[in-house]
Write a protein that holds these residues in place. Structure first.
Motif, PDB file in Angstrom:
ATOM      1  N   GLY A   1       0.818  -1.206   0.000  1.00  0.00           N
ATOM      2  CA  GLY A   1       0.000   0.000   0.000  1.00  0.00           C
ATOM      3  C   GLY A   1       0.857   1.263   0.000  1.00  0.00           C
ATOM      4  N   LYS A   2       1.935   1.247   0.789  1.00  0.00           N
ATOM      5  CA  LYS A   2       2.844   2.404   0.831  1.00  0.00           C
ATOM      6  C   LYS A   2       3.516   2.620  -0.524  1.00  0.00           C
ATOM      7  N   ALA A   3       3.916   1.544  -1.191  1.00  0.00           N
ATOM      8  CA  ALA A   3       4.555   1.656  -2.506  1.00  0.00           C
ATOM      9  C   ALA A   3       3.585   2.240  -3.531  1.00  0.00           C
ATOM     10  N   ILE A   4       2.336   1.785  -3.503  1.00  0.00           N
ATOM     11  CA  ILE A   4       1.330   2.307  -4.428  1.00  0.00           C
ATOM     12  C   ILE A   4       1.061   3.781  -4.127  1.00  0.00           C
ATOM     13  N   HIS A   5       0.958   4.111  -2.844  1.00  0.00           N
ATOM     14  CA  HIS A   5       0.725   5.507  -2.454  1.00  0.00           C
ATOM     15  C   HIS A   5       1.854   6.400  -2.965  1.00  0.00           C
ATOM     16  N   HIS A   6       3.081   5.965  -2.776  1.00  0.00           N
ATOM     17  CA  HIS A   6       4.233   6.736  -3.244  1.00  0.00           C
ATOM     18  C   HIS A   6       4.197   6.882  -4.771  1.00  0.00           C
ATOM     19  N   ALA A   7       3.873   5.805  -5.477  1.00  0.00           N
ATOM     20  CA  ALA A   7       3.813   5.851  -6.943  1.00  0.00           C
ATOM     21  C   ALA A   7       2.717   6.805  -7.419  1.00  0.00           C
ATOM     22  N   LEU A   8       1.571   6.787  -6.759  1.00  0.00           N
ATOM     23  CA  LEU A   8       0.495   7.708  -7.130  1.00  0.00           C
ATOM     24  C   LEU A   8       0.919   9.157  -6.937  1.00  0.00           C
ATOM     25  N   GLU A   9       1.596   9.437  -5.818  1.00  0.00           N
ATOM     26  CA  GLU A   9       2.090  10.801  -5.595  1.00  0.00           C
ATOM     27  C   GLU A   9       3.096  11.198  -6.666  1.00  0.00           C
ATOM     28  N   SER A  10       3.959  10.249  -7.058  1.00  0.00           N
ATOM     29  CA  SER A  10       4.953  10.522  -8.104  1.00  0.00           C
ATOM     30  C   SER A  10       4.290  10.839  -9.438  1.00  0.00           C
TER      31      SER A  10
ATOM     32  N   GLY B   1       1.571  12.468  -9.689  1.00  0.00           N
ATOM     33  CA  GLY B   1       0.843  13.724  -9.576  1.00  0.00           C
ATOM     34  C   GLY B   1      -0.488  13.638  -8.853  1.00  0.00           C
ATOM     35  N   TYR B   2      -0.850  12.483  -8.328  1.00  0.00           N
ATOM     36  CA  TYR B   2      -2.104  12.342  -7.591  1.00  0.00           C
ATOM     37  C   TYR B   2      -1.854  12.679  -6.126  1.00  0.00           C
ATOM     38  N   GLN B   3      -2.001  13.954  -5.791  1.00  0.00           N
ATOM     39  CA  GLN B   3      -1.643  14.438  -4.460  1.00  0.00           C
ATOM     40  C   GLN B   3      -2.775  14.295  -3.439  1.00  0.00           C
ATOM     41  N   GLY B   4      -3.979  14.029  -3.863  1.00  0.00           N
ATOM     42  CA  GLY B   4      -5.114  13.970  -2.934  1.00  0.00           C
ATOM     43  C   GLY B   4      -5.279  12.650  -2.212  1.00  0.00           C
ATOM     44  N   VAL B   5      -4.484  11.654  -2.539  1.00  0.00           N
ATOM     45  CA  VAL B   5      -4.613  10.341  -1.903  1.00  0.00           C
ATOM     46  C   VAL B   5      -3.913  10.385  -0.549  1.00  0.00           C
ATOM     47  N   GLN B   6      -4.649  10.116   0.513  1.00  0.00           N
ATOM     48  CA  GLN B   6      -4.087  10.185   1.861  1.00  0.00           C
ATOM     49  C   GLN B   6      -3.565   8.847   2.357  1.00  0.00           C
ATOM     50  N   GLY B   7      -4.000   7.766   1.784  1.00  0.00           N
ATOM     51  CA  GLY B   7      -3.529   6.450   2.203  1.00  0.00           C
ATOM     52  C   GLY B   7      -4.017   5.374   1.255  1.00  0.00           C
ATOM     53  N   VAL B   8      -3.292   4.274   1.216  1.00  0.00           N
ATOM     54  CA  VAL B   8      -3.663   3.140   0.355  1.00  0.00           C
ATOM     55  C   VAL B   8      -3.519   1.864   1.171  1.00  0.00           C
ATOM     56  N   LYS B   9      -4.527   1.001   1.094  1.00  0.00           N
ATOM     57  CA  LYS B   9      -4.458  -0.326   1.687  1.00  0.00           C
ATOM     58  C   LYS B   9      -4.697  -1.336   0.580  1.00  0.00           C
ATOM     59  N   VAL B  10      -3.896  -2.379   0.562  1.00  0.00           N
ATOM     60  CA  VAL B  10      -4.017  -3.417  -0.451  1.00  0.00           C
ATOM     61  C   VAL B  10      -4.614  -4.664   0.200  1.00  0.00           C
ATOM     62  N   GLY B  11      -5.544  -5.277  -0.485  1.00  0.00           N
ATOM     63  CA  GLY B  11      -6.166  -6.507  -0.007  1.00  0.00           C
ATOM     64  C   GLY B  11      -6.400  -7.432  -1.177  1.00  0.00           C
ATOM     65  N   LYS B  12      -7.269  -8.385  -0.966  1.00  0.00           N
ATOM     66  CA  LYS B  12      -7.599  -9.311  -2.044  1.00  0.00           C
ATOM     67  C   LYS B  12      -9.079  -9.665  -1.977  1.00  0.00           C
ATOM     68  N   VAL B  13      -9.626  -9.992  -3.132  1.00  0.00           N
ATOM     69  CA  VAL B  13     -11.010 -10.453  -3.239  1.00  0.00           C
ATOM     70  C   VAL B  13     -10.969 -11.865  -3.794  1.00  0.00           C
ATOM     71  N   ILE B  14     -11.613 -12.773  -3.085  1.00  0.00           N
ATOM     72  CA  ILE B  14     -11.682 -14.171  -3.515  1.00  0.00           C
ATOM     73  C   ILE B  14     -13.138 -14.457  -3.846  1.00  0.00           C
ATOM     74  N   THR B  15     -13.404 -14.890  -5.077  1.00  0.00           N
ATOM     75  CA  THR B  15     -14.766 -15.206  -5.512  1.00  0.00           C
ATOM     76  C   THR B  15     -14.935 -16.718  -5.537  1.00  0.00           C
ATOM     77  N   LEU B  16     -15.949 -17.190  -4.845  1.00  0.00           N
ATOM     78  CA  LEU B  16     -16.225 -18.621  -4.762  1.00  0.00           C
ATOM     79  C   LEU B  16     -17.586 -18.921  -5.373  1.00  0.00           C
ATOM     80  N   GLU B  17     -17.696 -20.045  -6.039  1.00  0.00           N
ATOM     81  CA  GLU B  17     -18.985 -20.567  -6.494  1.00  0.00           C
ATOM     82  C   GLU B  17     -19.323 -21.743  -5.586  1.00  0.00           C
ATOM     83  N   ILE B  18     -20.390 -21.607  -4.806  1.00  0.00           N
ATOM     84  CA  ILE B  18     -20.789 -22.623  -3.835  1.00  0.00           C
ATOM     85  C   ILE B  18     -22.068 -23.295  -4.328  1.00  0.00           C
ATOM     86  N   ALA B  19     -22.081 -24.626  -4.315  1.00  0.00           N
ATOM     87  CA  ALA B  19     -23.268 -25.373  -4.736  1.00  0.00           C
ATOM     88  C   ALA B  19     -24.354 -25.273  -3.668  1.00  0.00           C
ATOM     89  N   GLY B  20     -25.586 -25.260  -4.105  1.00  0.00           N
ATOM     90  CA  GLY B  20     -26.712 -25.277  -3.185  1.00  0.00           C
ATOM     91  C   GLY B  20     -27.341 -23.913  -2.997  1.00  0.00           C
TER      92      GLY B  20
END
Length: 78
Positions: free
Chosen positions: A18-27, A29-48
């Motif tokens: 998240g810090k690396a992405i935040h730094h890259a965004l500032e580089s 020219g995106y100065q309005g971003v105050q913080g970045v958190k990185v996560g993941k989304v897992i999509t499951l297909e459940i029977a029933g």
């Protein structure tokens, strides 16, 4: 049935990605971003159709494999 599990770091856990992405965004020219958190989304297909049973099963999956509950939180969207 489609289930999404959203996994992210708990408050207070360092997020170097998240810090690396935040730094890259500032580089770029995106100065309005105050913080970045990185996560993941897992999509499951459940029977029933039993939503309650499926949610319990997915919670078990999260606790045992999909999330590191020491440092991560998860949210289940049915």
């Amino acid at each position: 049935m489609k289930v999404e599990v959203i996994v992210g770091l708990k408050e207070g856990v360092l997020d170097p990605q998240g810090k690396a992405i935040h730094h890259a965004l500032e580089s770029l020219g995106y100065q309005g971003v105050q913080g970045v958190k990185v996560g993941k989304v897992i999509t499951l297909e459940i029977a029933g159709n039993d939503t309650a049973n499926a949610k319990k099963e997915v919670e078990s999956m999260c606790e045992t494999l999909l999330a590191n509950t020491v440092i991560e939180n998860y949210q289940i969207k049915m």
